[in-house]
Every structure is written in structure tokens, then in C-alpha cells.
Motif scaffolding. Structure first.
Motif, PDB file in Angstrom:
ATOM      1  N   ALA A 154       0.824  -1.214   0.000  1.00 31.32           N
ATOM      2  CA  ALA A 154       0.000   0.000   0.000  1.00 31.32           C
ATOM      3  C   ALA A 154       0.855   1.259   0.000  1.00 31.32           C
ATOM      4  O   ALA A 154       0.505   2.262  -0.631  1.00 31.32           O
ATOM      5  CB  ALA A 154      -0.931  -0.005   1.213  1.00 31.32           C
ATOM      6  N   SER A 155       2.010   1.198   0.684  1.00 32.75           N
ATOM      7  CA  SER A 155       2.849   2.388   0.813  1.00 32.75           C
ATOM      8  C   SER A 155       3.431   2.823  -0.523  1.00 32.75           C
ATOM      9  O   SER A 155       3.573   4.017  -0.788  1.00 32.75           O
ATOM     10  CB  SER A 155       3.967   2.152   1.842  1.00 32.75           C
ATOM     11  OG  SER A 155       4.994   1.324   1.329  1.00 32.75           O
ATOM     12  N   GLN A 174       2.256   1.608  -3.656  1.00 28.08           N
ATOM     13  CA  GLN A 174       1.226   1.694  -4.690  1.00 28.08           C
ATOM     14  C   GLN A 174       0.453   3.011  -4.623  1.00 28.08           C
ATOM     15  O   GLN A 174      -0.070   3.477  -5.635  1.00 28.08           O
ATOM     16  CB  GLN A 174       0.271   0.497  -4.578  1.00 28.08           C
ATOM     17  CG  GLN A 174       0.931  -0.811  -4.989  1.00 28.08           C
ATOM     18  CD  GLN A 174       0.081  -2.032  -4.710  1.00 28.08           C
ATOM     19  OE1 GLN A 174      -1.011  -1.938  -4.149  1.00 28.08           O
ATOM     20  NE2 GLN A 174       0.572  -3.205  -5.095  1.00 28.08           N
ATOM     21  N   THR A 175       0.400   3.593  -3.442  1.00 31.63           N
ATOM     22  CA  THR A 175      -0.270   4.887  -3.284  1.00 31.63           C
ATOM     23  C   THR A 175       0.687   6.057  -3.428  1.00 31.63           C
ATOM     24  O   THR A 175       0.256   7.211  -3.421  1.00 31.63           O
ATOM     25  CB  THR A 175      -0.945   4.973  -1.899  1.00 31.63           C
ATOM     26  OG1 THR A 175       0.060   4.815  -0.882  1.00 31.63           O
ATOM     27  CG2 THR A 175      -2.014   3.906  -1.740  1.00 31.63           C
ATOM     28  N   TYR A 220       5.214   2.429 -10.712  1.00 33.06           N
ATOM     29  CA  TYR A 220       5.197   3.053  -9.386  1.00 33.06           C
ATOM     30  C   TYR A 220       6.305   4.086  -9.217  1.00 33.06           C
ATOM     31  O   TYR A 220       6.325   4.829  -8.241  1.00 33.06           O
ATOM     32  CB  TYR A 220       5.324   1.979  -8.301  1.00 33.06           C
ATOM     33  CG  TYR A 220       4.198   0.966  -8.329  1.00 33.06           C
ATOM     34  CD1 TYR A 220       2.862   1.375  -8.321  1.00 33.06           C
ATOM     35  CD2 TYR A 220       4.458  -0.395  -8.375  1.00 33.06           C
ATOM     36  CE1 TYR A 220       1.828   0.448  -8.355  1.00 33.06           C
ATOM     37  CE2 TYR A 220       3.430  -1.326  -8.401  1.00 33.06           C
ATOM     38  CZ  TYR A 220       2.118  -0.898  -8.399  1.00 33.06           C
ATOM     39  OH  TYR A 220       1.099  -1.811  -8.440  1.00 33.06           O
ATOM     40  N   VAL A 240       3.007   6.905  -1.277  1.00 33.88           N
ATOM     41  CA  VAL A 240       3.355   7.484   0.025  1.00 33.88           C
ATOM     42  C   VAL A 240       4.822   7.225   0.379  1.00 33.88           C
ATOM     43  O   VAL A 240       5.503   8.083   0.948  1.00 33.88           O
ATOM     44  CB  VAL A 240       2.434   6.921   1.135  1.00 33.88           C
ATOM     45  CG1 VAL A 240       2.911   7.389   2.507  1.00 33.88           C
ATOM     46  CG2 VAL A 240       1.005   7.372   0.895  1.00 33.88           C
TER      47      VAL A 240
END
Length: 274
Positions: free
Chosen positions: A157-158, A160-161, A191, A163
Motif C-alpha cells: 500500500a505504501s 502503490q499509493t 510506481y 506514500v
């Protein structure tokens, strides 16, 4: 996307690259090897050490000169990588005094974080190299925080978003080294957020020819562009082993010269059981 940002990324990558050999050897022994291009080193398109223009990833300084020389001890190489990194930092706009960073330019920092999914226990091939590099960075006034994430889903998630500032992941490669998905500006898993018209053009052109030598040259040029952006450090590739029972299988009938892309399954029709 500016040159200063590139130089910042190269400063970090230069030090990380210096610690790859020790880190991967410690984790895998001789069952993995360090790679210098973002491609499987068993692919037909992979640059080989004997090829003209083959270079070790992030092994030149800000002026394009080799960082390492023959006969250097490992400690000398680590020191040389730090000095080269200082050159990149300075070109990126950092203030360097007496061999240390004292101030960051606008839009940059003296502290960055890298996320790694090592189970919260340091169990990852790249964990040692990150820790060693972090210790080295302290010597020049730069902080690299290694964030060991226990849950793989949090790591995914870190990045792919968008962040995560930096992160570790492993890619699987198919027998056809098409780079569109990862590196084209419209790639579904780009990414890195690379948006380079020259890179896009090479990736598309390589898709449109069946001339393998032409494709190999295009992919090498594309990989050099990726490394120049400083968005990815190639680290390692695992070796694979296939074990057969000589009691059950006629070994003489197994496929010869197997690779990750040409396994015993590729010649299953010739295999015989005892």
C-alpha cells in the motif's frame, strides 16, 4: 524530474549499491547473485559483463569517473562510495562542509525513509545492506531510516499509493523482457512515476520488432535511462534448483541446459520414468 532530484537519488543509490555484495552474500550465500541492470540476468536481453559498455550500477562519480579501482579493499570501496555520494549531494544543492552535509536545499531533506517488508525481524535479503548503508550515511550527516514493516500488505500500500519515499520489492520477469508495464509512462505498475518520452519511444519500438539483436540494444539503452533517473537500484537475483529422484526418473531424458525460462517442463514429452 529535475537534475537536482536525479543527483539526490544517485547519491543515495551510490552508497546502497556499495553494500549489495556483502548483504546478498550474507543472506543467500552462493544461491543468489548481484545484478546491475533492471532485468533478469538469464534473459537473452540482459547485458553481460563481457559486453561493451557494461557497467556496475552506480559506480561512477558526479563527473562520470569510476569510483572504484582495482586492488581496493572493501573498506576503501565503502569510503569511496561515501565521497562520491557527497559529490552528488553537493550537485543536488546540499551544503557540504568538512565532508558532512550541513543543510538541504529547498524541496529536499537530510533524512529519508525506506520501507522494507522484513517481517519486523530483519528477515529480508536487502535488510543488511540497508542497515550498513544507514550506518555509513551517519558519517556524512545524512539519516536513512529503515522501516521494517511486519505486514506485507502495508508495504504494498505504501508504494502503490505513492506514500513511500523509498521501498524494497521483487519483480518476476517473463521470458520476453517487455518493459512497458513497469517503466512506460502509461504502464499499469509504473510506481516510479517515470514520464520520459525517450524511454517511452524505446519501449514501444522494442515491442514492434522481432529482431532480437535490435531489441537487446533498445532495452540496454532503456535500462540506462532508468538508471540515470536514479529511481531503481538493481540488487539481486536468486538461483533456482530442480531436484529429481534418480530412482524414479531417467536422468538422461531430462532437458539439458535448463534456465528459469526453459525448464524440464519445456521438454516433458522426452522424459522417461524408470
Amino acid at each position: 524530474g529535475d537534475d537536482a532530484s536525479k543527483d539526490l537519488r544517485k547519491a543515495i543509490a551510490t552508497v546502497l549499491a556499495a553494500y549489495r555484495d556483502e548483504g546478498i552474500s550474507s543472506y543467500y550465500g552462493n544461491t543468489a547473485s548481484v545484478i546491475n541492470y533492471p532485468i533478469s540476468n538469464t534473459s537473452w536481453a540482459a547485458p553481460q559483463v563481457t559486453d561493451d559498455g557494461y557497467t556496475v550500477a552506480y559506480s561512477v562519480d558526479v563527473d562520470g569517473n569510476p569510483i572504484y579501482t582495482d586492488g581496493m579493499s572493501q573498506e576503501d570501496k565503502y569510503d569511496a562510495a561515501l565521497q562520491a555520494a557527497l559529490g552528488y549531494f553537493e550537485k543536488a544543492g546540499y551544503t557540504v562542509e568538512n565532508g558532512k552535509l550541513t543543510a538541504a536545499p529547498e524541496g529536499a531533506k537530510l533524512e529519508y525513509q525506506v520501507n522494507i517488508g522484513a517481517g519486523g525481524a530483519g528477515d529480508h535479503p536487502s535488510f543488511l545492506l540497508l542497515k550498513n548503508a544507514a550506518d555509513a550515511f551517519k558519517k556524512i550527516g545524512f539519516t536513512l531510516n529503515v522501516n521494517d514493516m511486519a505486514q506485507a500488505s502495508d508495504l504494498y500500500a505504501s508504494y502503490q499509493t505513492g506514500v513511500a519515499e523509498m521501498w524494497c520489492a521483487a519483480w518476476q520477469a517473463s521470458s520476453d523482457p517487455d518493459m512497458y508495464q513497469l517503466y512506460h509512462s502509461k504502464g499499469s505498475t509504473n510506481y516510479y512515476n517515470i514520464d520520459d518520452p525517450d524511454l517511452d519511444e524505446l519501449i514501444v519500438a522494442a515491442r514492434q520488432t522481432t529482431d532480437q539483436e535490435a531489441r537487446k540494444a533498445m532495452y540496454k539503452e532503456a535500462m540506462e535511462i532508468i538508471l540515470d533517473w536514479g529511481v531503481e537500484l538493481p540488487v539481486y537475483q536468486r538461483s533456482e534448483a530442480t531436484i529429481f529422484s534418480t530412482e524414479r526418473v531417467n536422468i538422461a531424458t531430462i532437458a539439458k541446459d535448463m534456465t528459469p525460462y526453459w525448464t524440464y517442463m519445456s521438454e516433458l514429452n522426452t522424459m522417461e520414468l524408470n
